[in-house]
Design a protein around this motif. Structure first.
Motif, PDB file in Angstrom:
ATOM      1  N   ASP A  34       0.871  -1.182   0.000  1.00 10.85           N
ATOM      2  CA  ASP A  34       0.000   0.000   0.000  1.00 10.85           C
ATOM      3  C   ASP A  34       0.908   1.233   0.000  1.00 10.85           C
ATOM      4  O   ASP A  34       1.998   1.197   0.583  1.00 10.85           O
ATOM      5  CB  ASP A  34      -0.909   0.012   1.245  1.00 10.85           C
ATOM      6  N   ALA A  39      -1.859   2.546   6.494  1.00 11.85           N
ATOM      7  CA  ALA A  39      -2.677   1.393   6.094  1.00 11.85           C
ATOM      8  C   ALA A  39      -1.864   0.110   6.192  1.00 11.85           C
ATOM      9  O   ALA A  39      -2.362  -0.928   6.643  1.00 11.85           O
ATOM     10  CB  ALA A  39      -3.186   1.594   4.663  1.00 11.85           C
ATOM     11  N   THR A  72      -7.302  -2.136  -4.713  1.00 16.40           N
ATOM     12  CA  THR A  72      -7.067  -0.693  -4.828  1.00 16.40           C
ATOM     13  C   THR A  72      -8.228  -0.062  -5.586  1.00 16.40           C
ATOM     14  O   THR A  72      -9.150  -0.749  -6.012  1.00 16.40           O
ATOM     15  CB  THR A  72      -5.765  -0.434  -5.590  1.00 16.40           C
ATOM     16  N   LEU A  76      -6.830   1.477 -10.961  1.00 12.86           N
ATOM     17  CA  LEU A  76      -5.530   0.820 -10.763  1.00 12.86           C
ATOM     18  C   LEU A  76      -5.609  -0.688 -11.001  1.00 12.86           C
ATOM     19  O   LEU A  76      -4.594  -1.370 -11.033  1.00 12.86           O
ATOM     20  CB  LEU A  76      -5.028   1.083  -9.339  1.00 12.86           C
ATOM     21  N   HIS A  77      -6.823  -1.209 -11.131  1.00 12.17           N
ATOM     22  CA  HIS A  77      -6.969  -2.672 -11.218  1.00 12.17           C
ATOM     23  C   HIS A  77      -6.190  -3.251 -12.389  1.00 12.17           C
ATOM     24  O   HIS A  77      -5.523  -4.274 -12.265  1.00 12.17           O
ATOM     25  CB  HIS A  77      -8.452  -3.053 -11.337  1.00 12.17           C
ATOM     26  N   MET A  80      -2.334  -3.461 -12.072  1.00 10.70           N
ATOM     27  CA  MET A  80      -1.916  -4.361 -10.989  1.00 10.70           C
ATOM     28  C   MET A  80      -2.183  -5.826 -11.340  1.00 10.70           C
ATOM     29  O   MET A  80      -1.393  -6.706 -11.006  1.00 10.70           O
ATOM     30  CB  MET A  80      -2.588  -3.960  -9.682  1.00 10.70           C
ATOM     31  N   GLU A  95     -10.783  -6.827  -7.347  1.00 11.49           N
ATOM     32  CA  GLU A  95     -12.045  -6.200  -6.941  1.00 11.49           C
ATOM     33  C   GLU A  95     -12.796  -5.657  -8.163  1.00 11.49           C
ATOM     34  O   GLU A  95     -12.225  -5.395  -9.210  1.00 11.49           O
ATOM     35  CB  GLU A  95     -11.778  -5.074  -5.931  1.00 11.49           C
ATOM     36  N   LYS A  96     -14.071  -5.506  -8.004  1.00 10.93           N
ATOM     37  CA  LYS A  96     -14.880  -4.867  -9.033  1.00 10.93           C
ATOM     38  C   LYS A  96     -14.639  -3.358  -8.988  1.00 10.93           C
ATOM     39  O   LYS A  96     -14.253  -2.856  -7.926  1.00 10.93           O
ATOM     40  CB  LYS A  96     -16.353  -5.216  -8.860  1.00 10.93           C
ATOM     41  N   HIS A 164     -22.158  -4.566  -9.882  1.00 13.50           N
ATOM     42  CA  HIS A 164     -22.760  -5.701  -9.166  1.00 13.50           C
ATOM     43  C   HIS A 164     -24.159  -6.001  -9.720  1.00 13.50           C
ATOM     44  O   HIS A 164     -24.545  -7.155  -9.859  1.00 13.50           O
ATOM     45  CB  HIS A 164     -22.925  -5.363  -7.681  1.00 13.50           C
ATOM     46  N   TYR A 194     -13.903   6.415  -5.509  1.00 11.68           N
ATOM     47  CA  TYR A 194     -12.891   5.454  -5.948  1.00 11.68           C
ATOM     48  C   TYR A 194     -12.010   6.016  -7.055  1.00 11.68           C
ATOM     49  O   TYR A 194     -11.648   5.329  -8.000  1.00 11.68           O
ATOM     50  CB  TYR A 194     -13.533   4.136  -6.382  1.00 11.68           C
TER      51      TYR A 194
HETATM   52  N1  LIG Z   1     -16.903  -6.168  -3.951  1.00  8.83           N
HETATM   53  C1  LIG Z   1     -17.447  -5.266  -3.158  1.00  8.83           C
HETATM   54  O1  LIG Z   1     -18.537  -5.457  -2.611  1.00  8.83           O
HETATM   55  C2  LIG Z   1     -16.708  -3.985  -2.894  1.00  8.83           C
HETATM   56  C3  LIG Z   1     -17.089  -3.149  -1.827  1.00  8.83           C
HETATM   57  C4  LIG Z   1     -16.358  -1.975  -1.608  1.00  8.83           C
HETATM   58  C5  LIG Z   1     -15.291  -1.650  -2.450  1.00  8.83           C
HETATM   59  N2  LIG Z   1     -14.980  -2.469  -3.503  1.00  8.83           N
HETATM   60  C6  LIG Z   1     -13.862  -2.136  -4.423  1.00  8.83           C
HETATM   61  O2  LIG Z   1     -12.650  -2.349  -3.718  1.00  8.83           O
HETATM   62  C7  LIG Z   1     -11.661  -1.421  -4.166  1.00  8.83           C
HETATM   63  C8  LIG Z   1     -11.037  -0.751  -2.947  1.00  8.83           C
HETATM   64  O3  LIG Z   1     -12.027  -0.048  -2.236  1.00  8.83           O
HETATM   65  P1  LIG Z   1     -11.801   0.365  -0.699  1.00  8.83           P
HETATM   66  O4  LIG Z   1     -13.125   0.769  -0.198  1.00  8.83           O
HETATM   67  O5  LIG Z   1     -11.037  -0.690   0.008  1.00  8.83           O
HETATM   68  O6  LIG Z   1     -10.881   1.653  -0.885  1.00  8.83           O
HETATM   69  P2  LIG Z   1      -9.879   2.242   0.201  1.00  8.83           P
HETATM   70  O7  LIG Z   1      -9.593   3.639  -0.207  1.00  8.83           O
HETATM   71  O8  LIG Z   1     -10.373   1.987   1.582  1.00  8.83           O
HETATM   72  O9  LIG Z   1      -8.546   1.360   0.006  1.00  8.83           O
HETATM   73  C9  LIG Z   1      -7.735   1.436  -1.145  1.00  8.83           C
HETATM   74  C10 LIG Z   1      -6.292   1.322  -0.695  1.00  8.83           C
HETATM   75  O10 LIG Z   1      -5.445   1.291  -1.859  1.00  8.83           O
HETATM   76  C11 LIG Z   1      -4.272   2.014  -1.533  1.00  8.83           C
HETATM   77  N3  LIG Z   1      -3.536   2.395  -2.749  1.00  8.83           N
HETATM   78  C12 LIG Z   1      -3.725   3.477  -3.554  1.00  8.83           C
HETATM   79  N4  LIG Z   1      -2.806   3.487  -4.541  1.00  8.83           N
HETATM   80  C13 LIG Z   1      -2.028   2.386  -4.358  1.00  8.83           C
HETATM   81  C14 LIG Z   1      -0.908   1.856  -5.043  1.00  8.83           C
HETATM   82  N5  LIG Z   1      -0.399   2.443  -6.131  1.00  8.83           N
HETATM   83  N6  LIG Z   1      -0.330   0.715  -4.573  1.00  8.83           N
HETATM   84  C15 LIG Z   1      -0.833   0.092  -3.457  1.00  8.83           C
HETATM   85  N7  LIG Z   1      -1.888   0.564  -2.764  1.00  8.83           N
HETATM   86  C16 LIG Z   1      -2.477   1.694  -3.209  1.00  8.83           C
HETATM   87  C17 LIG Z   1      -4.786   3.204  -0.720  1.00  8.83           C
HETATM   88  O11 LIG Z   1      -3.751   3.824   0.020  1.00  8.83           O
HETATM   89  C18 LIG Z   1      -5.837   2.536   0.138  1.00  8.83           C
HETATM   90  O12 LIG Z   1      -5.306   2.082   1.380  1.00  8.83           O
HETATM   91  C19 LIG Z   1     -12.373  -0.466  -5.129  1.00  8.83           C
HETATM   92  O13 LIG Z   1     -12.084  -0.836  -6.451  1.00  8.83           O
HETATM   93  C20 LIG Z   1     -13.849  -0.688  -4.851  1.00  8.83           C
HETATM   94  O14 LIG Z   1     -14.634  -0.483  -5.997  1.00  8.83           O
HETATM   95  C21 LIG Z   1     -15.654  -3.618  -3.709  1.00  8.83           C
END
Ligand SMILES: NC(=O)c1ccc[n+]([C@@H]2O[C@H](COP(=O)([O-])OP(=O)(O)OC[C@H]3O[C@@H](n4cnc5c(N)ncnc54)[C@H](O)[C@@H]3O)[C@@H](O)[C@H]2O)c1
Length: 395
Positions: A34, A39, A72, A76-77, A80, A95-96, A164, A194
């Protein structure tokens, strides 16, 4: 199971769901990456992982985990997942939304094909019991021959939540191919989440090659009053949208012998209306469907469990990258329909994200015009604060 070790890229809020899933499956999380030291530290304390990196590529090269979760922000998906595939990761849980556009989705699929990596996209509701039961009932003919469907979502953006709903709509209908669609979005509020601009509402009409038709509506105007666990019914414009019966998203599937109604993310047998999450209507009879709650393993746990099976036996995965691309194609198709103001015939050829392109070119009204907004003022402040804190984090 103990032969696998897992790593997580992006140790924020949603990473907690992935951490729980690996724990349930007995798979050790050995590393995390991260850009936020804070974090990372919290992640290290919670998982016991000692290898913590601010550069995820360094982590992939040094740790070489068999399983990687990409958690992330949305844009960024792609990079990565591609990097994880190129590092030889066997199973990637992304993640979606899968990707921002079809160019990215295809890049991810190509990288995974080249390395033999298995990719799964976290539309994890697939594994929640009410949705699984609904799919089974429809497939078994409980409402006869399916004719049409209605889907609604209490969130404003296809890229954040609508992905979703698109996934579930397709899954309930047995993953038919789209023939054409028509869509429009309202992006005038200019909110960001996001890491990207989001629309605040939209509507779409989908025509499938098997003649089934579906409509979709999404937006904050349908926002759940108890979305954050609070009852604030006064913000709901229409009582039919009230949270006790809506719960994130809501589906009605019409068959020639009845209709099935699915009341979204209810986590127990009966909701506040004391009715099942799943009902079948035939004439004037209502059948409440019993559902087994809760699932013994979390939905993401089940997604990863299936991924292990895919790695070991080559078995297809219901949430594989191809399925994720299919969802992405519908999302991009709806945005393209809004941009062109016309019907979009499948396959979708456009390679960019039409919604984000319209934000850049000014074809969507600039952000800031909040007249006519349906978001309660305190919600608006909350979203602003979140989006400011996201940009401070560099997300
Ligand atoms: N499937 C689901 O039900 C669901 C629910 C919520 C979120 N999501 C998805 O999950 C993903 C993350 O959401 P979140 O709520 O955890 O966000 P968040 O902001 O809480 O966490 C994202 C993390 O990524 C880190 N980050 C940013 N750039 C980075 C990099 N270059 N390298 C490494 N880490 C990096 C940030 O510092 C942060 O800690 C999003 O794509 C969101 O759409 C999915």
């Amino acid at each position: 199971m103990t032969d696998y070790k897992a790593a997580v890229i992006g140790c924020g809020r949603m990473a907690r769901g992935h951490m729980q899933a690996y724990e349930e499956l007995g798979i050790p999380i050995v590393a995390g990456a991260d850009i936020s030291e804070e974090a990372l530290q919290a992640f290290g304390e919670e998982t016991g992982a000692e290898k913590l990196y601010t550069d995820y590529k360094e982590m992939l090269a040094e740790v070489q985990p068999e399983l990687v979760s990409v958690v992330t922000h949305d844009a960024l998906h792609c990079e990565m997942v591609v990097a994880a595939a190129q590092a030889g990761t066997k199973g990637i849980v992304c993640e979606k939304p899968m990707a921002m556009d079809l160019t990215e989705a295809d890049e991810m699929l190509a990288a995974c094909r080249a390395s033999g990596s298995r990719l799964t996209i976290s539309h994890q509701r697939h594994y929640m019991p009410q949705y699984a039961r609904a799919r089974q009932l429809i497939a078994d003919g409980a409402i006869g021959h399916v004719v049409s469907a209605e889907a609604s979502l209490k969130a404003g953006c296809l890229m954040t939540d609508g992905t979703h709903t698109i996934h579930m709509l397709l899954a309930l209908l047995g993953d038919p191919d789209v023939d054409h669609l028509l869509g429009q979005v309202d992006g005038h509020e200019g909110y960001e989440y996001y890491g990207h601009r989001c629309e605040n509402a939209g509507i779409a009409f989908l025509a499938f090659t098997n003649q089934v038709r579906a409509s979709m509506v999404w937006g904050w105007m349908a926002r759940s009053p108890a979305f954050e666990g609070r009852i604030r019914r006064q913000h709901s414009l229409d009582p039919s949208w009230n949270d006790e019966i809506h719960r994130y998203h809501h589906f009605i599937i019409h068959g020639d012998e009845g209709r099935l109604e699915l009341y979204g993310d209810v986590f127990r047998d009966a909701d506040l209306l004391n009715a099942s999450a799943l009902r079948i209507f035939r004439g004037d009879q209502i059948e409440e469907i019993e559902i087994e709650w809760p699932a013994p393993v979390s939905a993401i746990g089940l997604e990863i469990k299936d991924l292990l099976g895919t790695i070991e036996t080559g078995a297809p995965h219901p949430l594989d990258g191809e399925n994720g691309r299919k969802v992405t194609e519908v999302m991009v198709g709806i945005y393209e329909s809004a941009r062109r103001r016309s019907v979009i015939k499948f396959p979708v050829e456009v390679r960019d994200n039409p919604f984000l392109a319209m934000c850049e070119t000014g074809d969507l009204p600039p952000p800031g015009d909040e007249t006519g907004s349906y978001v309660a003022p305190n919600e608006r402040e909350r979203w602003r604060a979140r989006s400011e804190s996201d940009s401070e984090k560099g997300a």
